[in-house]
Write a protein that holds these residues in place. Structure first.
Motif, mmCIF file in Angstrom:
data_model
loop_
_atom_site.group_PDB
_atom_site.id
_atom_site.type_symbol
_atom_site.label_atom_id
_atom_site.label_comp_id
_atom_site.label_asym_id
_atom_site.label_seq_id
_atom_site.Cartn_x
_atom_site.Cartn_y
_atom_site.Cartn_z
ATOM 1 N N SER A 29 54.199 -35.363 19.829
ATOM 2 C CA SER A 29 54.627 -34.051 19.368
ATOM 3 C C SER A 29 54.194 -32.934 20.296
ATOM 4 O O SER A 29 54.613 -31.800 20.139
ATOM 5 N N LYS A 82 56.938 -34.580 12.692
ATOM 6 C CA LYS A 82 58.337 -34.702 13.109
ATOM 7 C C LYS A 82 58.868 -33.373 13.627
ATOM 8 O O LYS A 82 59.590 -33.322 14.627
ATOM 9 N N ASN A 83 58.513 -32.283 12.948
ATOM 10 C CA ASN A 83 58.956 -30.962 13.392
ATOM 11 C C ASN A 83 58.346 -30.601 14.742
ATOM 12 O O ASN A 83 59.000 -29.980 15.586
ATOM 13 N N ARG A 85 57.609 -32.758 16.988
ATOM 14 C CA ARG A 85 58.330 -33.576 17.961
ATOM 15 C C ARG A 85 59.664 -32.934 18.324
ATOM 16 O O ARG A 85 60.055 -32.891 19.497
ATOM 17 N N LEU A 86 60.376 -32.408 17.328
ATOM 18 C CA LEU A 86 61.650 -31.743 17.587
ATOM 19 C C LEU A 86 61.454 -30.525 18.479
ATOM 20 O O LEU A 86 62.268 -30.246 19.364
ATOM 21 N N ASN A 90 63.112 -30.105 22.224
ATOM 22 C CA ASN A 90 63.930 -28.927 22.505
ATOM 23 C C ASN A 90 63.594 -28.305 23.858
ATOM 24 O O ASN A 90 64.458 -27.739 24.528
ATOM 25 N N SER A 108 73.062 -32.666 10.064
ATOM 26 C CA SER A 108 72.205 -33.665 9.435
ATOM 27 C C SER A 108 72.993 -34.692 8.632
ATOM 28 O O SER A 108 72.559 -35.824 8.456
ATOM 29 N N ASP A 113 68.115 -40.038 11.555
ATOM 30 C CA ASP A 113 67.296 -41.068 12.180
ATOM 31 C C ASP A 113 67.838 -42.475 11.965
ATOM 32 O O ASP A 113 67.587 -43.372 12.756
ATOM 33 N N PHE A 120 67.672 -36.499 18.582
ATOM 34 C CA PHE A 120 67.651 -35.043 18.729
ATOM 35 C C PHE A 120 69.052 -34.568 19.091
ATOM 36 O O PHE A 120 69.822 -35.290 19.729
ATOM 37 N N LYS A 122 71.451 -30.803 20.162
ATOM 38 C CA LYS A 122 71.452 -29.382 20.499
ATOM 39 C C LYS A 122 72.890 -28.973 20.787
ATOM 40 O O LYS A 122 73.660 -29.752 21.353
#
Length: 230
Positions: A29, A82-83, A85-86, A90, A108, A113, A120, A122
């Motif tokens: 992360s 997890k957040n 990691r996102l 990014n 979503s 997952d 991920f 974008k």
């Protein structure tokens, strides 16, 4: 009793083996060290202390047979990581390039997952309304098929609207144009576990894909995911 024992086992596995589970996720992360300043280095230290404190609290809950509290805190901690990691993922892709700008898009329901191996995503749009959607695919069985086709291009000879291209003079990819639509999809193979899917309605799609990848840090992404190159 069986349910309690199951919850207890799951929690104990995570609490007693944080190096393999929580600590590993914590390391993943973290943002790129090249982006760190003195202020966010302090923030990372505080974050780590917070994680360890929550792990200790989970352990206390288990010892006191407060399994629901332990599980709730464990889920919250997992979501926090997890957040993080996102956020890190990014940083490997630009927010702006050419005349394209990053936009928020909720996909979503289409990708998660457990669906298509999307780790991920974008999304970008320019003032003319052209879009570029980017998906990072990780450890999905379909990657093996792309690898096979790119290593054996004769398998797709004669297939309409499907071509082997090289993105940014570095990564081989399969490019496909949708029948009857001006939608271009490029599946760029980074290694045997990592694939970047690019989708755009731009007629200059190869130029767009090349520029985007040149502005991204795919090598850093690959290192971050700890995947060996082909």
């Amino acid at each position: 009793m069986r349910i309690k024992n199951t919850i207890l086992l799951l929690v104990i596995l995570i609490v007693l083996h944080p190096i393999n589970v929580i600590s590993a996720s914590y390391e993943e992360s973290l943002p790129d060290v090249n982006l760190l300043t003195s202020s966010n280095t302090l923030e990372l230290t505080e974050t780590q202390e917070s994680y360890l404190s929550q792990l200790s609290q989970i352990e206390d809950f288990v010892k006191n047979n407060q399994f629901s509290d332990a599980l709730n805190l464990l889920i919250n901690l997992s979501n926090t990581i997890k957040n993080k990691r996102l956020f890190s993922l990014n940083t490997y892709f630009p927010n702006y390039f050419l005349d394209y700008k990053y936009i928020e898009k909720d996909d979503s329901e289409l990708f998660n997952d457990s669906n298509y191996g999307v780790l991920f995503s974008k999304h970008y749009r320019n003032k003319r309304g052209n879009v570029l959607d980017v998906y990072v695919i990780y450890s999905d069985p379909s990657i093996k098929e792309y690898f096979r086709l790119l290593r054996n291009p004769e398998l797709i000879e004669g297939v309409t609207n499907l071509n082997v291209v090289k993105i940014n003079k570095q990564y081989y990819a399969l490019e496909k144009k949708s029948d009857g639509e001006s939608i271009y999809e490029c599946n760029m193979l980074v290694n045997n576990k990592l694939l970047v899917n690019l989708v755009s309605d731009s007629k200059k799609e190869i130029e767009l894909f090349n520029t985007f990848i040149s502005k991204s840090r795919i090598d850093k992404l690959e290192k971050y995911l700890k995947i060996n190159s082909l």
